[in-house]
Design a protein around this motif. Structure first.
Motif, mmCIF file in Angstrom:
data_model
loop_
_atom_site.group_PDB
_atom_site.id
_atom_site.type_symbol
_atom_site.label_atom_id
_atom_site.label_comp_id
_atom_site.label_asym_id
_atom_site.label_seq_id
_atom_site.Cartn_x
_atom_site.Cartn_y
_atom_site.Cartn_z
ATOM 1 N N ILE A 36 12.392 10.110 43.494
ATOM 2 C CA ILE A 36 12.203 9.242 42.335
ATOM 3 C C ILE A 36 12.037 10.136 41.104
ATOM 4 C CG2 ILE A 36 10.725 7.525 41.263
ATOM 5 C CD1 ILE A 36 9.924 6.642 44.079
ATOM 6 N N GLN A 37 12.884 9.905 40.152
ATOM 7 C CA GLN A 37 12.790 10.641 38.901
ATOM 8 C C GLN A 37 12.673 9.634 37.765
ATOM 9 O OE1 GLN A 37 16.327 12.977 38.642
ATOM 10 N NE2 GLN A 37 15.448 14.674 39.786
ATOM 11 N N HIS A 38 11.845 9.974 36.837
ATOM 12 C CA HIS A 38 11.759 9.128 35.657
ATOM 13 C C HIS A 38 11.523 10.017 34.444
ATOM 14 C CE1 HIS A 38 7.538 9.640 36.766
ATOM 15 N NE2 HIS A 38 7.263 9.485 35.511
ATOM 16 N N GLU A 39 11.954 9.558 33.352
ATOM 17 C CA GLU A 39 11.802 10.283 32.097
ATOM 18 C C GLU A 39 11.172 9.343 31.085
ATOM 19 O OE1 GLU A 39 15.480 11.914 30.777
ATOM 20 O OE2 GLU A 39 15.881 12.901 32.697
ATOM 21 N N ILE A 40 10.262 9.917 30.303
ATOM 22 C CA ILE A 40 9.596 9.138 29.264
ATOM 23 C C ILE A 40 9.930 9.794 27.925
ATOM 24 C CG2 ILE A 40 7.382 8.356 28.356
ATOM 25 C CD1 ILE A 40 6.300 8.545 31.215
ATOM 26 N N TYR A 41 10.481 8.996 27.065
ATOM 27 C CA TYR A 41 10.807 9.468 25.729
ATOM 28 C C TYR A 41 9.813 8.857 24.754
ATOM 29 C CZ TYR A 41 15.243 10.925 27.695
ATOM 30 O OH TYR A 41 16.213 11.527 28.458
ATOM 31 N N VAL A 42 9.208 9.730 23.948
ATOM 32 C CA VAL A 42 8.259 9.269 22.937
ATOM 33 C C VAL A 42 8.809 9.693 21.583
ATOM 34 C CG1 VAL A 42 5.894 9.430 22.096
ATOM 35 C CG2 VAL A 42 6.340 9.533 24.548
ATOM 36 N N LYS A 43 8.945 8.724 20.721
ATOM 37 C CA LYS A 43 9.387 9.019 19.369
ATOM 38 C C LYS A 43 8.150 9.099 18.479
ATOM 39 C CE LYS A 43 13.885 6.867 19.761
ATOM 40 N NZ LYS A 43 14.822 5.888 19.212
ATOM 41 N N VAL A 44 8.053 10.188 17.774
ATOM 42 C CA VAL A 44 6.898 10.424 16.906
ATOM 43 C C VAL A 44 7.410 10.560 15.471
ATOM 44 C CG1 VAL A 44 4.924 11.952 16.484
ATOM 45 C CG2 VAL A 44 5.773 11.645 18.808
ATOM 46 N N ASP A 45 6.631 10.014 14.568
ATOM 47 C CA ASP A 45 7.000 10.171 13.161
ATOM 48 C C ASP A 45 7.022 11.642 12.791
ATOM 49 O OD1 ASP A 45 5.099 7.283 12.075
ATOM 50 O OD2 ASP A 45 7.188 7.435 12.763
ATOM 51 N N LYS A 46 7.846 11.980 11.887
ATOM 52 C CA LYS A 46 8.006 13.375 11.484
ATOM 53 C C LYS A 46 6.701 13.945 10.936
ATOM 54 C CE LYS A 46 11.333 16.198 9.005
ATOM 55 N NZ LYS A 46 12.505 16.207 8.143
ATOM 56 N N GLU A 47 5.951 13.165 10.208
ATOM 57 C CA GLU A 47 4.686 13.647 9.638
ATOM 58 C C GLU A 47 3.659 13.962 10.728
ATOM 59 O OE1 GLU A 47 3.298 10.757 6.893
ATOM 60 O OE2 GLU A 47 5.056 10.902 5.600
ATOM 61 N N VAL A 48 3.590 13.127 11.717
ATOM 62 C CA VAL A 48 2.638 13.357 12.805
ATOM 63 C C VAL A 48 3.050 14.588 13.601
ATOM 64 C CG1 VAL A 48 1.650 12.366 14.895
ATOM 65 C CG2 VAL A 48 2.058 10.914 12.928
ATOM 66 N N ASP A 49 4.332 14.767 13.801
ATOM 67 C CA ASP A 49 4.823 15.940 14.514
ATOM 68 C C ASP A 49 4.481 17.216 13.753
ATOM 69 O OD1 ASP A 49 6.123 17.308 16.539
ATOM 70 O OD2 ASP A 49 8.073 17.200 15.530
ATOM 71 N N GLU A 50 4.648 17.207 12.439
ATOM 72 C CA GLU A 50 4.295 18.376 11.634
ATOM 73 C C GLU A 50 2.779 18.622 11.635
ATOM 74 O OE1 GLU A 50 5.937 17.709 7.771
ATOM 75 O OE2 GLU A 50 8.009 17.862 8.457
ATOM 76 N N LEU A 51 1.993 17.573 11.657
ATOM 77 C CA LEU A 51 0.538 17.708 11.685
ATOM 78 C C LEU A 51 0.090 18.469 12.950
ATOM 79 C CD1 LEU A 51 -2.256 16.911 10.466
ATOM 80 C CD2 LEU A 51 -2.116 14.870 11.884
ATOM 81 N N PHE A 52 0.652 18.126 14.065
ATOM 82 C CA PHE A 52 0.280 18.798 15.315
ATOM 83 C C PHE A 52 0.855 20.214 15.382
ATOM 84 C CE2 PHE A 52 -0.257 14.427 17.227
ATOM 85 C CZ PHE A 52 -1.647 14.549 17.356
ATOM 86 N N SER A 53 2.032 20.446 14.844
ATOM 87 C CA SER A 53 2.638 21.754 14.926
ATOM 88 C C SER A 53 1.995 22.742 13.940
ATOM 89 C CB SER A 53 4.126 21.678 14.676
ATOM 90 O OG SER A 53 4.373 21.237 13.347
ATOM 91 N N ASP A 54 1.524 22.284 12.761
ATOM 92 C CA ASP A 54 0.944 23.195 11.771
ATOM 93 C C ASP A 54 -0.504 23.558 12.132
ATOM 94 O OD1 ASP A 54 3.263 23.144 10.344
ATOM 95 O OD2 ASP A 54 2.573 21.632 8.892
ATOM 96 N N LYS A 55 -1.341 22.581 12.367
ATOM 97 C CA LYS A 55 -2.767 22.854 12.561
ATOM 98 C C LYS A 55 -3.160 22.897 14.039
ATOM 99 C CE LYS A 55 -3.983 20.577 8.249
ATOM 100 N NZ LYS A 55 -4.739 19.512 7.638
ATOM 101 N N GLY A 56 -2.306 22.496 14.888
ATOM 102 C CA GLY A 56 -2.663 22.418 16.308
ATOM 103 C C GLY A 56 -3.354 21.074 16.568
ATOM 104 N N LEU A 57 -3.746 20.864 17.778
ATOM 105 C CA LEU A 57 -4.347 19.591 18.149
ATOM 106 C C LEU A 57 -5.787 19.501 17.680
ATOM 107 C CD1 LEU A 57 -3.911 16.932 19.564
ATOM 108 C CD2 LEU A 57 -4.565 18.017 21.717
ATOM 109 N N PHE A 58 -6.539 20.603 17.747
ATOM 110 C CA PHE A 58 -7.958 20.567 17.332
ATOM 111 C C PHE A 58 -8.212 21.528 16.211
ATOM 112 C CE2 PHE A 58 -7.992 19.170 21.756
ATOM 113 C CZ PHE A 58 -8.646 17.960 21.633
#
Length: 60
Positions: free
Chosen positions: A38-60
């Motif tokens: 059984i294989q499944h894939e989950i695709y999550v679309k994230v707003d560009k701003e939220v993606d940049e927020l996590f990539s610049d400052k990290g999660l915490f």
């Protein structure tokens, strides 16, 4: 007399030729092989701003 004996013997011969059906359990247990992949894939679309927020400052 021969007809009487023939009449008595014919049903016996006919009964001897009837096939018999026998039901018997197998000696080995029945195994069911369930090789299921059984294989499944989950695709999550994230707003560009939220993606940049996590990539610049990290999660915490």
């Amino acid at each position: 007399m021969r007809k009487l004996v023939a009449i008595a013997v014919i049903p016996l011969l006919a009964a001897a030729c009837t096939p018999t059906v026998q039901m018997a359990a197998p000696k080995e247990p029945i195994t069911v092989n369930l090789n299921v992949k059984i294989q499944h894939e989950i695709y999550v679309k994230v707003d560009k701003e939220v993606d940049e927020l996590f990539s610049d400052k990290g999660l915490f």
